[in-house]
Design a protein around this motif. Structure first.
Motif, PDB file in Angstrom:
ATOM      1  N   VAL A  58      62.834  93.566 -43.866  1.00  0.00           N
ATOM      2  CA  VAL A  58      61.419  93.257 -44.051  1.00  0.00           C
ATOM      3  C   VAL A  58      60.807  94.421 -44.819  1.00  0.00           C
ATOM      4  CG1 VAL A  58      59.187  92.866 -42.943  1.00  0.00           C
ATOM      5  CG2 VAL A  58      61.261  91.857 -41.968  1.00  0.00           C
ATOM      6  N   ALA A  59      60.084  94.121 -45.877  1.00  0.00           N
ATOM      7  CA  ALA A  59      59.475  95.162 -46.709  1.00  0.00           C
ATOM      8  C   ALA A  59      57.982  95.258 -46.415  1.00  0.00           C
ATOM      9  CB  ALA A  59      59.683  94.851 -48.186  1.00  0.00           C
ATOM     10  N   PHE A  60      57.516  96.478 -46.217  1.00  0.00           N
ATOM     11  CA  PHE A  60      56.090  96.759 -46.093  1.00  0.00           C
ATOM     12  C   PHE A  60      55.665  97.444 -47.387  1.00  0.00           C
ATOM     13  CE2 PHE A  60      57.609  96.255 -41.847  1.00  0.00           C
ATOM     14  CZ  PHE A  60      56.557  95.668 -41.154  1.00  0.00           C
ATOM     15  N   VAL A  61      54.666  96.885 -48.038  1.00  0.00           N
ATOM     16  CA  VAL A  61      54.329  97.297 -49.403  1.00  0.00           C
ATOM     17  C   VAL A  61      52.852  97.645 -49.505  1.00  0.00           C
ATOM     18  CG1 VAL A  61      54.073  96.438 -51.775  1.00  0.00           C
ATOM     19  CG2 VAL A  61      56.188  96.006 -50.498  1.00  0.00           C
ATOM     20  N   VAL A  62      52.578  98.743 -50.195  1.00  0.00           N
ATOM     21  CA  VAL A  62      51.221  99.093 -50.613  1.00  0.00           C
ATOM     22  C   VAL A  62      51.136  98.754 -52.095  1.00  0.00           C
ATOM     23  CG1 VAL A  62      49.511 100.912 -50.879  1.00  0.00           C
ATOM     24  CG2 VAL A  62      51.054 100.918 -48.898  1.00  0.00           C
ATOM     25  N   ALA A  63      50.259  97.831 -52.444  1.00  0.00           N
ATOM     26  CA  ALA A  63      50.176  97.359 -53.826  1.00  0.00           C
ATOM     27  C   ALA A  63      49.140  98.150 -54.616  1.00  0.00           C
ATOM     28  CB  ALA A  63      49.831  95.877 -53.853  1.00  0.00           C
ATOM     29  N   ARG A  64      49.429  98.340 -55.910  1.00  0.00           N
ATOM     30  CA  ARG A  64      48.467  98.985 -56.803  1.00  0.00           C
ATOM     31  C   ARG A  64      47.778  97.969 -57.708  1.00  0.00           C
ATOM     32  NH1 ARG A  64      50.747 103.285 -58.906  1.00  0.00           N
ATOM     33  NH2 ARG A  64      52.978 103.094 -58.526  1.00  0.00           N
ATOM     34  N   ALA A  65      48.304  96.729 -57.679  1.00  0.00           N
ATOM     35  CA  ALA A  65      47.755  95.643 -58.501  1.00  0.00           C
ATOM     36  C   ALA A  65      48.084  94.333 -57.801  1.00  0.00           C
ATOM     37  CB  ALA A  65      48.360  95.685 -59.906  1.00  0.00           C
ATOM     38  N   PRO A  66      47.418  93.239 -58.170  1.00  0.00           N
ATOM     39  CA  PRO A  66      47.669  91.960 -57.491  1.00  0.00           C
ATOM     40  C   PRO A  66      49.132  91.522 -57.620  1.00  0.00           C
ATOM     41  CG  PRO A  66      45.632  91.858 -58.757  1.00  0.00           C
ATOM     42  CD  PRO A  66      46.304  93.139 -59.140  1.00  0.00           C
ATOM     43  N   VAL A  67      49.713  91.102 -56.493  1.00  0.00           N
ATOM     44  CA  VAL A  67      51.066  90.575 -56.459  1.00  0.00           C
ATOM     45  C   VAL A  67      51.194  89.731 -55.195  1.00  0.00           C
ATOM     46  CG1 VAL A  67      51.978  92.615 -55.280  1.00  0.00           C
ATOM     47  CG2 VAL A  67      53.530  91.154 -56.593  1.00  0.00           C
ATOM     48  N   THR A  68      51.984  88.660 -55.261  1.00  0.00           N
ATOM     49  CA  THR A  68      52.170  87.788 -54.109  1.00  0.00           C
ATOM     50  C   THR A  68      53.533  88.039 -53.468  1.00  0.00           C
ATOM     51  OG1 THR A  68      53.180  86.006 -55.396  1.00  0.00           O
ATOM     52  CG2 THR A  68      50.754  86.018 -55.208  1.00  0.00           C
ATOM     53  N   VAL A  69      53.659  87.579 -52.219  1.00  0.00           N
ATOM     54  CA  VAL A  69      54.948  87.684 -51.536  1.00  0.00           C
ATOM     55  C   VAL A  69      56.014  86.931 -52.323  1.00  0.00           C
ATOM     56  CG1 VAL A  69      56.234  87.041 -49.467  1.00  0.00           C
ATOM     57  CG2 VAL A  69      53.925  88.005 -49.251  1.00  0.00           C
ATOM     58  N   ALA A  70      55.697  85.681 -52.703  1.00  0.00           N
ATOM     59  CA  ALA A  70      56.674  84.868 -53.435  1.00  0.00           C
ATOM     60  C   ALA A  70      57.055  85.515 -54.765  1.00  0.00           C
ATOM     61  CB  ALA A  70      56.104  83.467 -53.673  1.00  0.00           C
ATOM     62  N   GLY A  71      56.062  86.074 -55.450  1.00  0.00           N
ATOM     63  CA  GLY A  71      56.340  86.707 -56.734  1.00  0.00           C
ATOM     64  C   GLY A  71      57.222  87.928 -56.600  1.00  0.00           C
ATOM     65  N   LEU A  72      56.970  88.750 -55.585  1.00  0.00           N
ATOM     66  CA  LEU A  72      57.761  89.965 -55.398  1.00  0.00           C
ATOM     67  C   LEU A  72      59.180  89.629 -54.958  1.00  0.00           C
ATOM     68  CD1 LEU A  72      57.773  93.016 -55.513  1.00  0.00           C
ATOM     69  CD2 LEU A  72      56.852  93.074 -53.191  1.00  0.00           C
ATOM     70  N   LEU A  73      59.333  88.617 -54.102  1.00  0.00           N
ATOM     71  CA  LEU A  73      60.678  88.229 -53.680  1.00  0.00           C
ATOM     72  C   LEU A  73      61.473  87.636 -54.834  1.00  0.00           C
ATOM     73  CD1 LEU A  73      60.008  86.726 -50.129  1.00  0.00           C
ATOM     74  CD2 LEU A  73      60.938  88.970 -50.722  1.00  0.00           C
ATOM     75  N   ALA A  74      60.815  86.828 -55.663  1.00  0.00           N
ATOM     76  CA  ALA A  74      61.507  86.263 -56.827  1.00  0.00           C
ATOM     77  C   ALA A  74      61.944  87.375 -57.777  1.00  0.00           C
ATOM     78  CB  ALA A  74      60.591  85.266 -57.545  1.00  0.00           C
ATOM     79  N   TRP A  75      61.078  88.342 -57.998  1.00  0.00           N
ATOM     80  CA  TRP A  75      61.401  89.491 -58.845  1.00  0.00           C
ATOM     81  C   TRP A  75      62.599  90.258 -58.270  1.00  0.00           C
ATOM     82  CZ3 TRP A  75      61.445  94.813 -58.248  1.00  0.00           C
ATOM     83  CH2 TRP A  75      61.356  95.593 -59.404  1.00  0.00           C
ATOM     84  N   SER A  76      62.617  90.406 -56.937  1.00  0.00           N
ATOM     85  CA  SER A  76      63.697  91.156 -56.275  1.00  0.00           C
ATOM     86  C   SER A  76      65.035  90.441 -56.420  1.00  0.00           C
ATOM     87  CB  SER A  76      63.368  91.341 -54.792  1.00  0.00           C
ATOM     88  OG  SER A  76      62.191  92.101 -54.623  1.00  0.00           O
ATOM     89  N   ARG A  77      65.023  89.110 -56.309  1.00  0.00           N
ATOM     90  CA  ARG A  77      66.282  88.357 -56.397  1.00  0.00           C
ATOM     91  C   ARG A  77      66.949  88.512 -57.762  1.00  0.00           C
ATOM     92  NH1 ARG A  77      62.888  84.311 -53.964  1.00  0.00           N
ATOM     93  NH2 ARG A  77      63.191  84.357 -51.682  1.00  0.00           N
ATOM     94  N   GLU A  78      66.155  88.812 -58.776  1.00  0.00           N
ATOM     95  CA  GLU A  78      66.718  89.000 -60.117  1.00  0.00           C
ATOM     96  C   GLU A  78      67.338  90.387 -60.294  1.00  0.00           C
ATOM     97  OE1 GLU A  78      63.581  88.305 -62.849  1.00  0.00           O
ATOM     98  OE2 GLU A  78      63.425  86.148 -62.427  1.00  0.00           O
ATOM     99  N   ARG A  79      67.083  91.295 -59.353  1.00  0.00           N
ATOM    100  CA  ARG A  79      67.506  92.685 -59.538  1.00  0.00           C
ATOM    101  C   ARG A  79      68.423  93.217 -58.446  1.00  0.00           C
ATOM    102  NH1 ARG A  79      63.021  91.548 -61.973  1.00  0.00           N
ATOM    103  NH2 ARG A  79      62.400  92.646 -63.875  1.00  0.00           N
ATOM    104  N   MET A  80      68.513  92.510 -57.327  1.00  0.00           N
ATOM    105  CA  MET A  80      69.318  92.992 -56.204  1.00  0.00           C
ATOM    106  C   MET A  80      70.297  91.933 -55.741  1.00  0.00           C
ATOM    107  SD  MET A  80      66.536  94.737 -53.624  1.00  0.00           S
ATOM    108  CE  MET A  80      64.858  94.693 -54.242  1.00  0.00           C
ATOM    109  N   ALA A  81      71.395  92.395 -55.133  1.00  0.00           N
ATOM    110  CA  ALA A  81      72.300  91.466 -54.461  1.00  0.00           C
ATOM    111  C   ALA A  81      71.527  90.739 -53.370  1.00  0.00           C
ATOM    112  CB  ALA A  81      73.470  92.228 -53.857  1.00  0.00           C
ATOM    113  N   GLY A  82      71.932  89.502 -53.091  1.00  0.00           N
ATOM    114  CA  GLY A  82      71.178  88.673 -52.172  1.00  0.00           C
ATOM    115  C   GLY A  82      70.953  89.304 -50.808  1.00  0.00           C
TER     116      GLY A  82
END
Length: 487
Positions: A430-454
């Motif tokens: 589970v990731a706890f995030v402090v954002a500096r600009a607008p971002v959604t949970v779905a958007g950040l998870l989709a971005w992560s799936r493109e860069r990390m092993a599942g």
């Protein structure tokens, strides 16, 4: 020749550097000779107060010229320094003062809007009272192997433990550290790390006196104040944790101007943590005027253990914490725990032989509690705390690595990852995030799936205005684990 004790270092600096500025704190400007005189007078004040050889005195006060005079004056009187975290509440401080066996407690009343009371039976002295100026010049014989200080750990895995270090260890370690980062005589060193921490007191004050640098103490990190001092005092050296450089980069400007201030004098940066984003180092090099950037790994129990070197490729400075320092050995246990051996490993934990024996084996190897790996050239990569690693379907997941990926997202300012139980996979992140600009949970998870092993991709993201931290500024992951577990 390196002085044998810290009091010798203060006197040697007076001889070597004379009237050059040693400390600049607001309107106070002390030359190295002036500082040595004030230190010897303070030593007399401690002796008159009954402080003898080996007696302990605690300082619970912010970075200031008085802190420096008090600390070196105490050591010149033969005493042992017990720094206390200025963010501690009364009960936390009392625990350190009492277990540290302090005869006196020096404070600066009103700092951060709080009083700083002493526990019962301990005399409290305010640094603004004139106590340090009331002695006759004095010095007591001190040996290189005498304990110089008891610095308490941050307590992320239980009650803080007092780490014993002697004069010789400190002088060798931080003379070497000054060489590694490229300190020069005449450098102007802005010390934003607190003096109660090894990075502020030893890598800051001790290293500066050994190398002839001017110390500019900062009691509380404030970006605007730091930028003002960089411009007006022509600061050349600015070490600190990653948050310091994030703050500088967040100020509007270009490579030589930030927040409307001229920062072109900055030359040396030094930082260390398990979660230094590679992108931060890239931006420090591209968008700030530093020509020397050092990343390092260390801990209270051993000081700086590894560090990058001048001439290292950007990828090595950004992606590792460098190679072992001179006189230090580093190896990995079978489970990947980083083990350290060398001259700067602590003498032990205060009044805790069981914890000392658990930490340091009979062969001298210190168990750090951190997990790591080596690259092909022998540079160390720190994967995070051993207790923070979690297993996802049998695969090792390292929070520091995942946090590093997350902080490459342009909208993520800070991230902390913890493992929580999962019926199917055993654990998930589970990731706890402090954002500096607008971002959604779905958007950040989709971005992560493109860069990390599942298995590394967090199963959920929780946005927070800030991460919970303890009094030493470290993220309290136990608090986050409790928050992440289903009720």
């Amino acid at each position: 020749m390196t002085p044998a004790t810290i009091p010798e270092m203060v006197l040697a600096a007076a001889d070597r550097f004379g009237d050059a500025e040693a400390v600049v704190d607001g309107p106070t400007r002390l030359g190295f000779g002036d500082l040595a005189t004030r230190v010897r007078v303070a030593a007399g004040a401690f002796a008159s107060a009954g402080v003898g050889r080996g007696d302990r005195v605690a300082i619970w006060a912010p970075n200031s010229v008085e802190w420096i005079v008090a600390a070196f004056g105490l050591l010149t009187a033969g005493g042992v320094l017990v720094p206390v975290n200025t963010r501690f509440r009364a009960e936390e401080a009392a625990d350190v003062v009492v277990r540290g066996g302090a005869r006196l407690l020096l404070v600066r009343g009103g700092f951060l809007g709080r009083d700083y009371p002493a526990p019962p039976g301990v005399r409290v002295v305010d640094l603004g009272s004139g106590f340090l100026d009331d002695g006759r010049p004095f010095e007591r014989a001190v040996r290189p192997d005498d304990v110089a200080d008891i610095v308490f750990t941050s307590g992320t895995t239980g009650r803080p433990k007092g780490v014993l270090m002697d004069h010789a260890q400190t002088l060798r370690k931080y003379g070497s550290w000054g060489d590694l980062v490229g300190l020069r005589e005449g450098d102007r060193y802005l010390v934003v790390s607190p003096f109660f921490h090894t990075f502020g007191y030893k890598a800051g004050c001790v290293a500066s006196l050994l190398k002839g640098c001017t110390i500019l103490p900062v009691p509380v990190f404030d970006v605007d104040r730091v930028l003002e001092l960089v411009e007006t005092e022509r600061v050349t050296v600015l070490p600190g944790p990653p948050a310091v450089y994030h703050g500088l980069l967040a100020a509007p400007g270009d490579r030589t101007t930030r927040g409307g201030r001229d920062v072109s004098s900055l030359r040396v940066a030094a930082t260390g943590a398990a979660d230094i984003p590679a992108d931060l180092v890239r931006r420090m090099r591209a968008d700030l005027p530093f020509t020397s950037i050092t990343t390092a790994y260390g801990l209270t129990e051993a000081g700086t253990v590894t560090a990058s070197r001048p001439g290292d490729a950007f990828e090595d400075v950004a992606g590792t914490v460098g190679a072992p320092c001179d006189g230090m050995e580093v190896r990995l246990a079978a489970d990947g725990e980083i083990l350290v051996r060398g001259y700067s490993v602590m003498r032990g934990y205060l009044d805790d032989p069981a914890a000392t024996a658990e930490a340091i084996g009979p062969d001298g190897w210190l168990r750090t509690g951190d997990l790591g790996a080596f690259d092909a050239a022998g540079r160390l990569l720190v994967k995070g705390r051993k207790k923070d690693m979690f297993l996802v379907g049998g695969f090792n997941a390292y929070p520091a690595e995942i946090e590093g990926f997350l902080m490459e997202h342009p909208a993520v300012a800070e991230a902390a990852v913890v493992g929580v139980p999962d019926a199917r996979l055993g654990q998930v992140g589970v990731a706890f995030v402090v954002a500096r600009a607008p971002v959604t949970v779905a958007g950040l998870l989709a971005w992560s799936r493109e860069r990390m092993a599942g298995y590394k991709v967090p199963r959920d993201v929780v946005f927070l205005p800030e991460l919970p931290r303890n009094a030493a500024g470290k993220v309290t992951k136990d608090v986050l684990r409790d928050a992440a577990r289903p009720a």
